[in-house]
Design an enzyme around this catalytic site. Structure first.
Site: not given
Length: 421
Positions: A167, A307, A318, A339, A344, A407
């Protein structure tokens, strides 16, 4: 060596909120959700039956039938978004454009998942006939092929490759493009990302990890970053592409300039294959590196596009990282997760959020984090931070920072500023 300045001169997007940048941005400012029941396949037996799909995209309007046979949906999105960005930039109108000094890095986090799934399914049901695959199987599937198609369409002979970091892929693409320009290697780069993974393997795979929201009764409210009731991310799809250009090159041809890219920071969590570091150590390092690269103080940032995936662990880590990096200034910032509206977009998410950051700087407005309800508060999240809940907020945005994490522990942060001659 004196580094070149890098500016944004073109934007293009195919997203769950609209099939161009203007529509996407307006819907984001209005707090619209792109979520709805999945239409790409029958998801009735899946734990998650909704996603943020692109709507009203007619590939036949953009490609002839022969070409379409060679393109996975993710590549279709990428090419159309790139055309928008290049057209918007006016780059092709430059008669003496040196195409050996224009490159393309338009990536994907997964690539042609639907193509892979189709071919694997065909073989599984026809094993007795022996191996038989579509000759376009490999070039449709691979994650670099959209970038290749874009360079071939325009004859751009500069650097052409992809950065694959789940991502974080398209933020890494933007950072690589930024560095190539400021080091004087090229004059312009077409950069961003695309993804089209809303198919059984994508949804089923993320479901098996318990990563997706299962709020099937209310899809539009399912992506709810920083709320206590968040239960996972909502998958999105689409593409976002930017044209980055060396400042003098852009000025010499009279290009319009949206904003300036001033810094990029990267790091690794070195912690877990899917989970973010619980204390946000990698996120902290990426933001710190970006600020150092931009030669900026934390107090100079006005807006952070987080994010913010709407996962129980990720949102908390975060937020911890933001507080560590920004200290008391964290309470003077606007923070939001777009998002909550787009879902996403995996490998395309960094580029789309870069566009949102550019538009926030250009127009002095912060898009909201939607779906937060009164009292829906997580004891692990500091709600004294302004998460721009539910409604866009006007404010001066001289500089915006955008985070993306992938990831494997991949973290990438970019910073854009108002353009000043």
């Amino acid at each position: 060596m004196e580094l070149k300045r890098v500016v944004v001169t073109g934007l293009g997007a195919i997203t769950p909120l609209g099939n161009d940048v203007a529509t996407t941005w307006q819907n984001a400012i209005n707090g619209e959700s792109g979520a709805g029941p999945i239409t790409h396949f029958d998801a009735s037996k899946f734990k998650t039956q909704f996603a943020c799909e692109v709507k009203g995209f007619n590939a036949a309007q953009h490609f002839d039938r022969k070409v379409l046979r060679t393109l996975d949906l993710y590549a279709q999105y990428a090419i159309v978004a790139a055309r928008q960005a290049v057209d918007d930039s006016g780059l092709e109108a430059k008669e003496d454009l040196d195409k050996t000094r224009v490159g393309v890095i338009v990536t994907a986090g997964i690539g042609g998942l639907h193509t892979f799934e189709e071919e694997a399914g065909y073989y599984a049901t026809h094993q007795e006939q022996g191996p038989k695959y579509n000759p376009f199987f490999i070039p449709k599937m691979i994650a670099d092929i959209a970038s290749g198609h874009i360079s071939m369409q325009y004859g751009y002979h500069g650097p052409n490759y992809v950065t694959l970091s789940a991502c974080a892929s398209s933020n890494h693409s933007i950072i690589d493009s930024f560095n190539l320009i400021r080091l004087g290697k090229v004059d312009a780069m077409v950069t961003g990302g695309a993804e089209a993974a809303i198919y059984p393997a994508g949804v089923g795979g993320f479901n098996s990890m318990h990563a997706l929201s299962t709020r099937n009764d209310d899809p539009k409210a399912a992506s709810r970053p920083f709320s206590a009731s968040r239960d996972g991310f909502v998958m999105g799809e689409g593409a976002a592409v930017l044209v980055l250009e060396e400042y003098e090159h852009a000025v010499a041809r009279g290009a319009k300039i949206y904003a300036e890219v001033v810094g990029g920071g990267m790091s690794a969590d070195a912690y877990h294959i899917t989970a973010t570091h619980p204390e946000g150590l990698g996120a902290k390092l990426a933001m710190t590196n970006a600020l150092a690269d931009a030669e900026m103080k934390a107090e100079e940032i006005d807006y952070i596009n987080t994010h913010g995936t709407s996962t129980p662990v990720g949102d908390v880590s975060e937020m911890k990282a933001i507080k560590e990096v920004f200290g008391e200034h964290a309470y003077k910032l606007n923070v939001s997760s777009t998002k909550s509206m787009t879902g996403h977009l995996l490998g395309a998410t960094g580029a789309l959020e870069a566009i949102f950051s550019v538009k926030a700087v250009q127009e002095d407005i912060v898009p909201p984090t939607i779906n937060h309800e009164e009292g829906d508060n997580d004891e692990n999240i500091d709600y004294n931070i302004n998460f721009t809940f539910n409604k866009a907020q006007k404010r001066t945005v001289n500089a915006a920072l955008s985070n993306v994490f992938g990831f494997g522990g991949h973290n990438a942060t970019i910073i854009v500023k108002k353009f000043v001659k």
